[in-house]
Design an enzyme around this catalytic site. Structure first.
Site, PDB file in Angstrom:
ATOM      1  CB  SER A 254      -0.872   0.029   1.257  1.00 16.95           C
ATOM      2  OG  SER A 254      -1.350   1.350   1.469  1.00 16.95           O
TER       3      SER A 254
ATOM      4  CG  HIS B  68      -3.917  -1.592  -1.534  1.00 21.22           C
ATOM      5  ND1 HIS B  68      -5.056  -2.290  -1.889  1.00 21.22           N
ATOM      6  CD2 HIS B  68      -4.248  -0.856  -0.441  1.00 21.22           C
ATOM      7  CE1 HIS B  68      -6.036  -1.980  -1.044  1.00 21.22           C
ATOM      8  NE2 HIS B  68      -5.572  -1.121  -0.159  1.00 21.22           N
TER       9      HIS B  68
ATOM     10  CG  ASP C 124      -4.917   2.246   1.185  1.00 16.79           C
ATOM     11  OD1 ASP C 124      -3.877   1.806   1.684  1.00 16.79           O
ATOM     12  OD2 ASP C 124      -5.919   1.543   0.973  1.00 16.79           O
TER      13      ASP C 124
ATOM     14  CG  MET D 282      -7.970   6.995   2.998  1.00 19.26           C
ATOM     15  SD  MET D 282      -6.960   6.943   4.502  1.00 19.26           S
ATOM     16  CE  MET D 282      -6.281   5.277   4.351  1.00 19.26           C
TER      17      MET D 282
ATOM     18  CG  HIS E  95      -9.188   0.252  -0.176  1.00 14.74           C
ATOM     19  ND1 HIS E  95      -8.549   0.003   1.026  1.00 14.74           N
ATOM     20  CD2 HIS E  95     -10.510   0.211   0.096  1.00 14.74           C
ATOM     21  CE1 HIS E  95      -9.452  -0.171   1.977  1.00 14.74           C
ATOM     22  NE2 HIS E  95     -10.651  -0.050   1.437  1.00 14.74           N
TER      23      HIS E  95
ATOM     24  CG  MET F 200     -10.955   3.180   2.601  1.00 14.03           C
ATOM     25  SD  MET F 200      -9.372   3.030   3.427  1.00 14.03           S
ATOM     26  CE  MET F 200      -8.282   3.251   2.023  1.00 14.03           C
TER      27      MET F 200
ATOM     28  CG  MET G  33     -11.470  -2.946   5.407  1.00 13.13           C
ATOM     29  SD  MET G  33     -10.022  -2.476   4.460  1.00 13.13           S
ATOM     30  CE  MET G  33      -9.123  -1.522   5.675  1.00 13.13           C
TER      31      MET G  33
ATOM     32  CG  ASP H 283      -6.363  -2.980   3.040  1.00 18.65           C
ATOM     33  OD1 ASP H 283      -7.036  -2.155   2.392  1.00 18.65           O
ATOM     34  OD2 ASP H 283      -5.215  -2.739   3.442  1.00 18.65           O
TER      35      ASP H 283
HETATM   36  C1  DX5 Z   1      -6.077   1.341   5.849  1.00 20.49           C
HETATM   37  C2  DX5 Z   1      -5.655   0.957   4.447  1.00 20.49           C
HETATM   38  C3  DX5 Z   1      -4.623  -0.133   4.434  1.00 20.49           C
HETATM   39  C4  DX5 Z   1      -3.348   0.294   5.124  1.00 20.49           C
HETATM   40  C5  DX5 Z   1      -2.484  -0.893   5.372  1.00 20.49           C
HETATM   41  O1  DX5 Z   1      -7.241   2.133   5.779  1.00 20.49           O
HETATM   42  O2  DX5 Z   1      -6.760   0.503   3.710  1.00 20.49           O
HETATM   43  O3  DX5 Z   1      -4.325  -0.498   3.094  1.00 20.49           O
HETATM   44  O4  DX5 Z   1      -2.667   1.214   4.324  1.00 20.49           O
HETATM   45  O5  DX5 Z   1      -1.393  -0.433   6.105  1.00 20.49           O
HETATM   46  P1  DX5 Z   1      -0.628  -1.421   7.113  1.00 20.49           P
HETATM   47  O6  DX5 Z   1      -0.174  -2.583   6.248  1.00 20.49           O
HETATM   48  O7  DX5 Z   1       0.496  -0.602   7.633  1.00 20.49           O
HETATM   49  O8  DX5 Z   1      -1.611  -1.849   8.149  1.00 20.49           O
HETATM   50 ZN    ZN Z   2      -6.366  -0.315   1.620  1.00 18.68          ZN
END
Ligand code: DX5
Ligand code: ZN
Length: 233
Positions: A15, A40, A42, A44, A73, A75, A144, A180
């Protein structure tokens, strides 16, 4: 769009939430050179989750630096108004959260309609009952194992049983189970044995390395992969 060519072999998806935000292109090239299978991304919005990262413009900017799968992903809530923009930015997979709105079936239809593989992300508190009616609409289910919004959190072990039940529900359908949050060489075997095949890892991949010194990225990726594959033997 990259051909995913369905396989259940273990795939490591670093990620970039844990990457150097001032150097995303070089970081994507470095993790792929060091063995990453997917990248990946992320996204947000500060509304669905209490953090803000980046959007379609960043995805478009890093796309030329990713040879393989760009796994986006979302969010965010709402999702539907932004699907086209992420598809145009070059996403191969777009995952939306079941919890992000009232019309997840329509959202998954729109993701596939935009030419991307459709992922369904489930927060730790969400059961798998609703998934039963969406199995023909998804190419990936993201479980998750942390509450979304931040990297570096502790793995939520109760989700391993959810993965096992999901794997039973999916049967031999070509649907990936992605994990994840909190994935490292200690937790990877638990979820691999339960049936997951895509392992997202941020802090466990990027720790100790940098664009200038990417070797730790490769060591970390190999350690996670080896631990997961050992659980399948
Ligand atoms: C959290 C993300 C994950 C996160 C994983 O909201 O969706 O992808 O970045 O990070 P680690 O592997 O550090 O838990
Ligand atoms: Zn993620």
């Amino acid at each position: 769009m990259t051909d995913l060519g369905f396989s259940r072999r273990i795939k490591i998806a670093p990620s970039i939430l844990a990457a150097d935000f001032a150097n995303f292109g070089a970081e994507c090239r470095a993790i792929e050179a060091e063995g990453a299978d997917w990248v990946h991304v992320d996204v947000m919005d500060g509304h669905f989750v209490p953090n803000i990262t980046f959007g379609p413009a960043t995805c478009a900017a890093i796309r030329p630096h990713i040879r393989g799968v760009m796994d986006v992903h979302l969010m965010i809530a709402p999702v539907d108004p932004y699907i086209e923009a992420f598809a145009r930015a070059g996403a191969d997979v777009i995952s939306a959260h079941l919890e992000a709105g009232p019309h997840i079936h329509r959202t998954l239809q729109a993701i596939r309609g935009a030419g991307c593989k459709a992922g369904l992300a489930l927060n730790p508190g969400t059961g798998i009952e609703d998934v039963a009616y969406l199995l023909d609409m998804v190419d990936l289910i993201c479980v998750m194992t942390v509450n979304p919004g931040f990297g570096g959190q502790k793995f939520i072990a109760s989700q391993v049983e959810k993965v096992r039940r999901l794997r039973e529900m999916i049967g031999d359908r070509p649907i990936h189970i992605e994990i994840d949050g909190g994935v490292d060489p200690g937790t990877a075997p638990l979820v691999a044995e339960a049936g997951a095949d895509v392992l997202v890892a941020g802090s466990a991949v990027f720790k100790g390395g940098s664009v200038a010194n990417p070797a730790p990225y490769g060591e970390n990726i190999r350690a996670i992969r080896a631990a997961a594959e050992a659980a399948l033997r």
